[in-house]
Design an enzyme around this catalytic site. Structure first.
Site, short mmCIF file in Angstrom:
data_model
loop_
_atom_site.label_atom_id
_atom_site.label_comp_id
_atom_site.label_asym_id
_atom_site.label_seq_id
_atom_site.Cartn_x
_atom_site.Cartn_y
_atom_site.Cartn_z
N GLY A 251 0.83 -1.21 0.00
CA GLY A 251 0.00 0.00 0.00
C GLY A 251 0.86 1.26 0.00
N ASP A 252 2.00 1.21 0.68
CA ASP A 252 2.89 2.38 0.73
C ASP A 252 3.55 2.62 -0.63
OD1 ASP A 252 2.24 2.27 3.43
OD2 ASP A 252 3.97 1.01 3.89
N1 LIG Z 1 -1.83 -10.90 -3.14
C1 LIG Z 1 -1.65 -9.91 -4.02
N2 LIG Z 1 -1.49 -10.18 -5.33
C2 LIG Z 1 -1.30 -9.19 -6.24
N3 LIG Z 1 -1.25 -7.87 -5.91
C3 LIG Z 1 -1.42 -7.54 -4.61
C4 LIG Z 1 -1.63 -8.53 -3.60
N4 LIG Z 1 -1.75 -7.91 -2.42
C5 LIG Z 1 -1.62 -6.59 -2.66
N5 LIG Z 1 -1.44 -6.36 -3.99
C6 LIG Z 1 -1.24 -5.06 -4.65
O1 LIG Z 1 -0.88 -4.10 -3.68
C7 LIG Z 1 -1.92 -3.10 -3.55
C8 LIG Z 1 -2.03 -2.69 -2.09
O2 LIG Z 1 -2.36 -3.83 -1.33
P1 LIG Z 1 -3.22 -3.79 0.01
O3 LIG Z 1 -4.63 -3.50 -0.31
O4 LIG Z 1 -2.92 -5.08 0.70
O5 LIG Z 1 -2.57 -2.54 0.74
P2 LIG Z 1 -2.44 -2.19 2.30
O6 LIG Z 1 -3.43 -3.00 3.07
O7 LIG Z 1 -2.47 -0.74 2.41
O8 LIG Z 1 -0.96 -2.69 2.59
P3 LIG Z 1 0.14 -2.16 3.67
O9 LIG Z 1 -0.62 -1.46 4.76
O10 LIG Z 1 0.85 -3.39 4.13
O11 LIG Z 1 1.04 -1.26 2.91
C9 LIG Z 1 -3.16 -3.75 -4.15
O12 LIG Z 1 -4.09 -2.79 -4.62
C10 LIG Z 1 -2.54 -4.56 -5.29
O13 LIG Z 1 -2.20 -3.72 -6.37
O1 LIG Z 2 1.37 -0.24 13.05
P1 LIG Z 2 1.13 0.65 11.87
O2 LIG Z 2 1.83 1.97 12.01
O3 LIG Z 2 -0.30 0.76 11.48
O4 LIG Z 2 1.78 -0.08 10.60
C1 LIG Z 2 3.17 -0.28 10.59
C2 LIG Z 2 3.53 -1.18 9.43
O5 LIG Z 2 2.88 -2.45 9.49
O6 LIG Z 2 3.14 -0.55 8.23
C3 LIG Z 2 4.13 -0.73 7.23
C4 LIG Z 2 3.50 -1.33 6.02
O7 LIG Z 2 2.52 -0.50 5.50
C5 LIG Z 2 5.22 -1.57 7.86
O8 LIG Z 2 6.47 -1.15 7.40
C6 LIG Z 2 5.04 -1.37 9.33
O9 LIG Z 2 5.53 -2.41 10.13
#
Ligand SMILES: Nc1ncnc2c1ncn2[C@@H]1O[C@H](COP(=O)(O)OP(=O)(O)OP(=O)(O)O)[C@@H](O)[C@H]1O
Ligand SMILES: O=P(O)(O)OC[C@@]1(O)O[C@H](CO)[C@@H](O)[C@@H]1O
Length: 308
Positions: A251-252
């Protein structure tokens, strides 16, 4: 320049196991360590993309120093407030058999109001030189849940604010109308206090947020792709099937790709395509390390964006 603020950074420790056993012994095959916390990850990815960035945040103890050394080595500028205790360590366990990650995030050493005032001062200092200010992640104990709302209200006339947070931090932040937010579906469900079963329902929530004065809502949906509801139209990114090495920080990377695109003057649909490519490349990369540019370039042709 794009400035990121991480009030609760982390050393992300990723352990790889063949198959996770609950309540039993797990033999770790490989361990990786990388600086984390949402804003720091965004800055790492922006640096990879060639966009100037500055990391703001609170760093504490030896783990904080470790993060600072990493940023120095990678030539990523930072300006941290020194906190007490230790910057937290977050454990991520990657199960190879299911290609899933189980996360254990610590709460972070408590922070007092003086440190928060210092960080607000720094954010204000850099706001005018920044195109975007990214506020990302949880906050350590001692920090009020209206901190993002406070920052947004006082800085949104100076800089476009991007909010990526969860729960009350997101809910209260939204009331102050940041420019861009990037919730995942789970965060959106918590915000609207109901299960979101279809793309239509998710889009409707995005549109409700737009009416609150947010210009762009990027909604990530994990393996199901992503949606953008914006003042320049609504778009979806079709899912891409790739080998998953770690979803931490995907997501980042998405936020970084989107902002990089916008800051280079791309239209929202093109910025979204780049965002999805960065996220896909991040998923294909082990641990919470950011993607390699070659991986990004290899996935870019597979990303399809459609107007909805
Ligand atoms: N299993 C997967 N296969 C393919 N693409 C993925 C997968 N998981 C995540 N992605 C890609 O990454 C993007 C962001 O994923 P996600 O929705 O899990 O973000 P997030 O929950 O904000 O993640 P984080 O907080 O760990 O950064 C999705 O929109 C997609 O493009
Ligand atoms: O505990 P928070 O601050 O919600 O999330 C922190 C975290 O999970 O978010 C990043 C991935 O998005 C990781 O690098 C980190 O460990």
């Amino acid at each position: 320049m794009i400035t990121t603020l991480t009030l609760n950074p982390a050393v992300d420790k990723t352990s790889v196991v063949a198959g996770l056993t609950f309540g039993g012994l797990n033999r770790v095959q490989e361990t990786m360590q990388s600086p984390g916390g949402k804003g720091i990850n965004v800055s790492k990815a922006l640096t990879r993309l060639g966009t100037n960035t500055l990391v703001l945040g609170i760093s504490a103890g030896d783990t904080g120093k470790w993060i600072e050394r990493y940023l120095q080595e990678k030539n990523i500028p930072y300006d941290f407030v020194q906190g007490s205790g230790q910057t937290r360590t977050n454990l991520k366990v990657f199960d190879q058999s299911t290609e899933t990650i189980t996360e254990f995030n610590e709460s972070g050493s408590p922070v007092d109001r003086k440190m928060i005032d210092e960080i607000i001062q720094k954010a204000r200092q850099y706001a005018e030189q920044s195109e975007f200010l990214v506020l990302g992640g949880s906050v350590p104990a001692g920090v009020r849940e209206d901190i993002y709302s406070e920052l947004i209200s006082s800085l949104k006339d100076k800089v476009k604010i991007v909010l990526d947070a969860d729960g009350a931090l997101l809910a209260q932040g939204i009331e102050a109308s940041p420019c861009i937010i990037k919730p995942n579906v789970y965060e959106l469900e918590k915000l609207f206090n109901r299960k979101l079963e279809s793309e239509e329902e998710i889009l409707a929530c995005g549109k409700t947020l737009l009416r609150k004065g947010i210009a762009k809502v990027v909604i990530s949906m994990g393996a199901a792709g992503s949606l953008l509801v914006s003042d320049e139209g609504c778009y979806k990114v079709l899912p891409v099937k790739v080998p998953v090495k770690s979803t931490v920080g995907a997501g980042d990377s998405m936020v970084a790709g989107f902002l990089h695109g916008l800051s280079r003057g791309r239209k929202v649909a093109e910025a979204l395509r780049l965002a999805a490519a960065c996220a896909t490349a991040a998923v294909m990369t082990e641990g919470s390390e950011t993607f390699a540019v070659e991986v990004l370039e290899s996935v870019l042709p597979d990303i399809q964006v459609q107007e909805v």
